[in-house]
Design a protein around this motif. Structure first.
Motif, short mmCIF file in Angstrom:
data_model
loop_
_atom_site.label_atom_id
_atom_site.label_comp_id
_atom_site.label_asym_id
_atom_site.label_seq_id
_atom_site.Cartn_x
_atom_site.Cartn_y
_atom_site.Cartn_z
N ASP A 33 0.86 -1.18 0.00
CA ASP A 33 0.00 0.00 0.00
C ASP A 33 0.90 1.24 0.00
OD1 ASP A 33 -1.64 2.10 0.70
OD2 ASP A 33 -2.50 1.15 2.48
N THR A 34 1.11 1.82 -1.18
CA THR A 34 2.06 2.93 -1.25
C THR A 34 1.50 4.21 -0.64
OG1 THR A 34 1.37 3.60 -3.47
CG2 THR A 34 3.17 2.00 -3.32
N GLY A 35 0.17 4.36 -0.67
CA GLY A 35 -0.44 5.54 -0.04
C GLY A 35 -0.10 5.57 1.45
N TYR A 38 3.17 7.39 2.02
CA TYR A 38 3.05 8.86 1.99
C TYR A 38 2.35 9.35 3.26
CZ TYR A 38 4.62 8.73 -2.83
OH TYR A 38 5.37 8.54 -3.96
N ARG A 39 1.37 8.57 3.71
CA ARG A 39 0.65 8.95 4.93
C ARG A 39 1.56 8.88 6.16
NH1 ARG A 39 -5.01 8.73 5.02
NH2 ARG A 39 -5.88 8.50 2.95
N ALA A 40 2.39 7.85 6.24
CA ALA A 40 3.27 7.70 7.41
C ALA A 40 4.23 8.88 7.49
CB ALA A 40 4.02 6.37 7.33
N VAL A 103 10.53 13.82 -2.47
CA VAL A 103 9.91 12.79 -1.61
C VAL A 103 9.54 11.59 -2.48
CG1 VAL A 103 7.81 12.22 -0.31
CG2 VAL A 103 9.03 14.35 0.18
N ARG A 104 8.94 11.87 -3.62
CA ARG A 104 8.50 10.77 -4.49
C ARG A 104 9.66 9.92 -4.95
NH1 ARG A 104 3.22 11.34 -5.28
NH2 ARG A 104 3.25 9.46 -6.55
N ASP A 105 10.77 10.58 -5.30
CA ASP A 105 11.94 9.80 -5.78
C ASP A 105 12.36 8.77 -4.73
OD1 ASP A 105 11.94 11.27 -8.08
OD2 ASP A 105 13.62 12.56 -7.52
N GLY A 124 -1.63 2.52 -5.65
CA GLY A 124 -1.21 3.92 -5.46
C GLY A 124 -1.78 4.80 -6.55
N ARG A 125 -0.96 5.74 -7.04
CA ARG A 125 -1.41 6.66 -8.08
C ARG A 125 -0.51 6.60 -9.31
NH1 ARG A 125 -4.00 6.89 -4.08
NH2 ARG A 125 -5.37 8.55 -3.32
N ASP A 126 0.74 6.18 -9.09
CA ASP A 126 1.73 6.22 -10.17
C ASP A 126 2.39 4.85 -10.34
OD1 ASP A 126 2.94 6.14 -7.70
OD2 ASP A 126 4.62 7.44 -8.24
N ILE A 127 1.71 3.80 -9.93
CA ILE A 127 2.36 2.49 -9.94
C ILE A 127 2.54 1.99 -11.38
CG2 ILE A 127 2.35 0.16 -8.95
CD1 ILE A 127 2.41 2.58 -6.94
N GLU A 174 -11.04 17.51 -3.30
CA GLU A 174 -9.81 18.30 -3.20
C GLU A 174 -8.60 17.41 -3.49
OE1 GLU A 174 -9.10 21.24 -3.28
OE2 GLU A 174 -7.07 21.43 -2.49
N ARG A 175 -8.61 16.19 -2.93
CA ARG A 175 -7.49 15.29 -3.18
C ARG A 175 -7.41 14.87 -4.64
NH1 ARG A 175 -6.20 10.51 0.11
NH2 ARG A 175 -8.31 10.42 0.92
N ASP A 176 -8.57 14.65 -5.27
CA ASP A 176 -8.58 14.33 -6.70
C ASP A 176 -7.92 15.47 -7.47
OD1 ASP A 176 -9.97 12.02 -6.29
OD2 ASP A 176 -11.85 12.68 -7.21
N THR A 181 -3.56 17.16 -10.70
CA THR A 181 -2.98 18.34 -11.35
C THR A 181 -1.55 18.62 -10.92
OG1 THR A 181 -3.92 19.76 -9.65
CG2 THR A 181 -5.20 19.54 -11.67
N ARG A 182 -1.02 17.80 -9.99
CA ARG A 182 0.35 18.07 -9.56
C ARG A 182 1.31 17.84 -10.73
NH1 ARG A 182 0.39 12.85 -6.10
NH2 ARG A 182 0.97 11.37 -7.70
N GLU A 183 2.48 18.51 -10.63
CA GLU A 183 3.42 18.46 -11.76
C GLU A 183 4.08 17.09 -11.90
OE1 GLU A 183 6.31 21.65 -11.89
OE2 GLU A 183 4.68 23.04 -11.43
#
Ligand code: DC
Length: 217
Positions: A33-35, A38-40, A103-105, A124-127, A174-176, A181-183
């Motif tokens: 669970d990759t989310g 990020y949450r941790a 952070v993502r890297d 996740g979102r980018d798997i 808001e999260r959507d 839209t993030r870069e």
């Protein structure tokens, strides 16, 4: 036998974790669970009262942070934070942390290491679009905003967390918005991902649908 690597992406509340856990149980795959990762990190940043936009401080923290996913629980520096990372306070702030490319890297590398040489289902979102580009199967799981909000609202209620449905809808919208839209690697369906819309479907039906897709290979 060829290893099974399943990438599942989709918006908040589409049912990714519920579905992935069940598929993992049935096919004996490891669920990542990759989310939760990020949450941790978000929880740690908030606990330390650090501004969620302060990239340098956040990267310093990340350098001294251990995140482990063990038996479906999330450990932050050795402490089980599985429930704490699901509170609205963390949910409201996690997108700000997840949009930081540095952070993502780091987290993407951790995620690839976790998946290495194992049979996994990772959500996740980018798997499919970044982390596991060579996945054997990519799925984009989605559902209407209303249905996603209803599901989250019920989850909160069951856990005794007090929020209104309107708040949950606002948070999801808001999260959507921020996630798509993030870069850096915004949430978007990978070209080769199979679209699975869970609106109006039972959990069991979706699990069976995905197992059939995995078996088809
Ligand atoms: O799936 P979730 O709601 O637990 O995800 C929490 C946040 O982390 C959400 O705002 C999107 C972000 N996220 C991400 O950007 N990339 C991932 N691979 C997983 C989650």
């Amino acid at each position: 036998m060829e290893s099974i690597v399943v990438a599942v992406d989709g918006p908040a509340g589409a049912g990714k974790s519920t579905i992935c856990k069940l598929v993992a149980n049935k096919l004996n795959l490891e669920y990542i669970d990759t989310g939760a990762m990020y949450r941790a990190l978000t929880l740690k940043v908030l606990n330390k009262n650090i501004n969620v936009n302060s990239v340098e401080e956040i990267m310093n923290i990340l350098g001294n942070t251990k995140i482990d996913l063990i038996n479906r629980s999330v450990f932050l520096d050795g402490k089980d934070v599985s429930d704490e990372i699901r509170t609205p306070y963390v949910s409201e702030n996690v997108s700000s942390i997840a949009k930081i490319s540095e952070v993502r890297d780091v987290l993407v590398k951790m995620q690839r290491d976790m998946a290495n040489e194992k049979n996994v289902i990772m959500d996740g979102r980018d798997i499919g679009s970044r982390v596991l580009k060579n996945a054997t199967l990519k799925i984009f799981l989605t559902a209407s905003v209303e249905e996603r909000a209803e599901r989250r609202y019920k989850e909160f209620k069951n856990k005794g967390i007090l929020v209104s449905l309107e708040e949950v809808i606002r948070d999801i919208e808001e999260r959507d918005r921020v996630d798509s839209t993030r870069e850096v690697t915004p949430l978007k369906r990978a070209e080769d991902a199979v679209l699975v819309d869970t609106t109006g479907k039972s959990i069991d039906d979706v699990v069976e649908e995905i197992i059939a897709l995995i078996k088809r290979g």
